[in-house]
Design a protein around this motif. Sequence first.
Motif, mmCIF file in Angstrom:
data_model
loop_
_atom_site.group_PDB
_atom_site.id
_atom_site.type_symbol
_atom_site.label_atom_id
_atom_site.label_comp_id
_atom_site.label_asym_id
_atom_site.label_seq_id
_atom_site.Cartn_x
_atom_site.Cartn_y
_atom_site.Cartn_z
ATOM 1 N N LEU A 118 -2.800 8.002 -9.669
ATOM 2 C CA LEU A 118 -3.247 9.255 -9.049
ATOM 3 C C LEU A 118 -4.394 9.939 -9.780
ATOM 4 C CD1 LEU A 118 0.109 11.065 -8.113
ATOM 5 C CD2 LEU A 118 -1.222 9.419 -6.782
ATOM 6 N N LYS A 135 0.869 -1.171 0.000
ATOM 7 C CA LYS A 135 0.000 0.000 0.000
ATOM 8 C C LYS A 135 0.910 1.227 0.000
ATOM 9 C CE LYS A 135 -3.516 -2.767 0.529
ATOM 10 N NZ LYS A 135 -4.394 -3.076 -0.623
ATOM 11 N N VAL A 136 0.704 2.094 -0.966
ATOM 12 C CA VAL A 136 1.635 3.209 -1.153
ATOM 13 C C VAL A 136 0.859 4.518 -1.199
ATOM 14 C CG1 VAL A 136 3.507 4.128 -2.572
ATOM 15 C CG2 VAL A 136 3.107 1.660 -2.497
ATOM 16 N N SER A 137 1.279 5.492 -0.392
ATOM 17 C CA SER A 137 0.638 6.802 -0.390
ATOM 18 C C SER A 137 1.135 7.635 -1.563
ATOM 19 C CB SER A 137 0.937 7.536 0.922
ATOM 20 O OG SER A 137 2.307 7.896 0.981
ATOM 21 N N VAL A 138 0.469 8.755 -1.820
ATOM 22 C CA VAL A 138 0.891 9.661 -2.882
ATOM 23 C C VAL A 138 2.309 10.156 -2.630
ATOM 24 C CG1 VAL A 138 0.456 11.890 -3.978
ATOM 25 C CG2 VAL A 138 -1.456 10.386 -3.424
ATOM 26 N N ASP A 139 2.587 10.552 -1.401
ATOM 27 C CA ASP A 139 3.927 11.049 -1.070
ATOM 28 C C ASP A 139 4.980 9.970 -1.269
ATOM 29 O OD1 ASP A 139 2.962 13.549 -0.461
ATOM 30 O OD2 ASP A 139 2.875 13.208 1.701
ATOM 31 N N GLU A 140 4.635 8.738 -0.920
ATOM 32 C CA GLU A 140 5.580 7.631 -1.104
ATOM 33 C C GLU A 140 5.815 7.356 -2.587
ATOM 34 O OE1 GLU A 140 4.962 4.855 2.863
ATOM 35 O OE2 GLU A 140 3.442 4.813 1.275
ATOM 36 N N GLN A 160 8.012 -0.728 -4.625
ATOM 37 C CA GLN A 160 7.783 -1.085 -3.217
ATOM 38 C C GLN A 160 7.615 -2.592 -3.038
ATOM 39 O OE1 GLN A 160 6.202 1.460 -4.803
ATOM 40 N NE2 GLN A 160 7.189 3.176 -3.754
ATOM 41 N N ARG A 186 3.551 0.324 -8.073
ATOM 42 C CA ARG A 186 3.969 -0.190 -6.764
ATOM 43 C C ARG A 186 5.037 -1.278 -6.865
ATOM 44 N NH1 ARG A 186 -2.183 -0.688 -4.203
ATOM 45 N NH2 ARG A 186 -2.666 1.549 -4.303
ATOM 46 N N LYS A 236 -4.410 15.062 -10.746
ATOM 47 C CA LYS A 236 -3.587 15.067 -9.535
ATOM 48 C C LYS A 236 -2.105 14.927 -9.880
ATOM 49 C CE LYS A 236 -7.079 13.444 -6.269
ATOM 50 N NZ LYS A 236 -7.482 12.383 -5.296
#
Length: 343
Positions: A123, A13-18, A261, A258, A127
């Motif tokens: 995104l 699970k990856v955030s926008v910032d990540e 990650q 992803r 965005k």
Amino acid sequence: MPVIEHLTQRSPKVSVDELLGGFYPSPRFGEVSFDSYRPDPQQPSQTAAVTKLREFATAVNEPEPSGFRKLFGGRKPASRAGIYLDGGFGVGKTHLLASLWHASSGSKSFGTFVEYTNLVGALTFRKTVEALSGYSLVCIDEFELDDPGDTVLMSRLMRELADAGVKLAATSNTLPGSLGDGRFAAQDFQREIQVLADQFEVARIDGDDYRHRGLPQAPEAIDDAALRDRIDSFSAGVLAEDDFSDLLRHLADVHPSRYRQLLDGVDAVAWHNVETITEQSVALRFVVLADRLYDRDVPIMASGTTFDNLFTPEMMGGGYMKKYYRAVSRLTALARQGSDVAS
């Protein structure tokens, strides 16, 4: 003792910032510079490209003149928002692009073309524009158009970023006006392709192209018993062990944005029963994983078919051949490392 894990059990699970935080040169190019680039004396275009990129870095680091400075003697604005390095495989384009990234100050991003299109998929287009518009430099490695959707998408993205004052830099094996040739009916998208081409000044980098070198010799195929011996001899770190067909199915459930990650903390991978990939969509998805493995310099141990037989002859001779040749070359290099790790 090694730790055995499985990529098929990872769903990052990856955030926008990540996601945005991952847009930087891979460790292979983590400390390169213009000074560390060694141009071929027989190829003066390589030296000329360094000069152009040094000048471009200055343009990135110095804001465009505005107001009275623009009217009365300020630095002349650059005629193009970007610079585009065109040349064959192995002439140092990525080295130079990463050197530009290191030489530039302010907010900046560095990723492959596929990573940017995947970023939009993760995104949304708006965005992505909002996130990247605040950057001073966006570097796009291995620029290539695979389908009409990408053509329209990247045309809009490059135009909006350029309008926002973002400097663009890209590398490719294809001149910008010829992007898409052999992949789809590019003539139907000449307007979008021309919009892309208009954003860039082209710097040609001459040198031997991979098509004249052929593919590197792949290590000999091994059976599953020999792979088990190699896995057992892996001494320390995290080894991700998976059945190849299970891995291919799992990749369909993990967004390609992803994949970086997905490989976090992995020191080597072991794949059982590698076989030729026959579906184009599966092959293109696997190419993204191959690039992320190569970025991280992750050795590969594998049983089954060798990587020079990973894609069908039709794929190796079709419109995506550059992708597949690059993937085979990189996977073969990592497989050699895997042989060394286990020896």
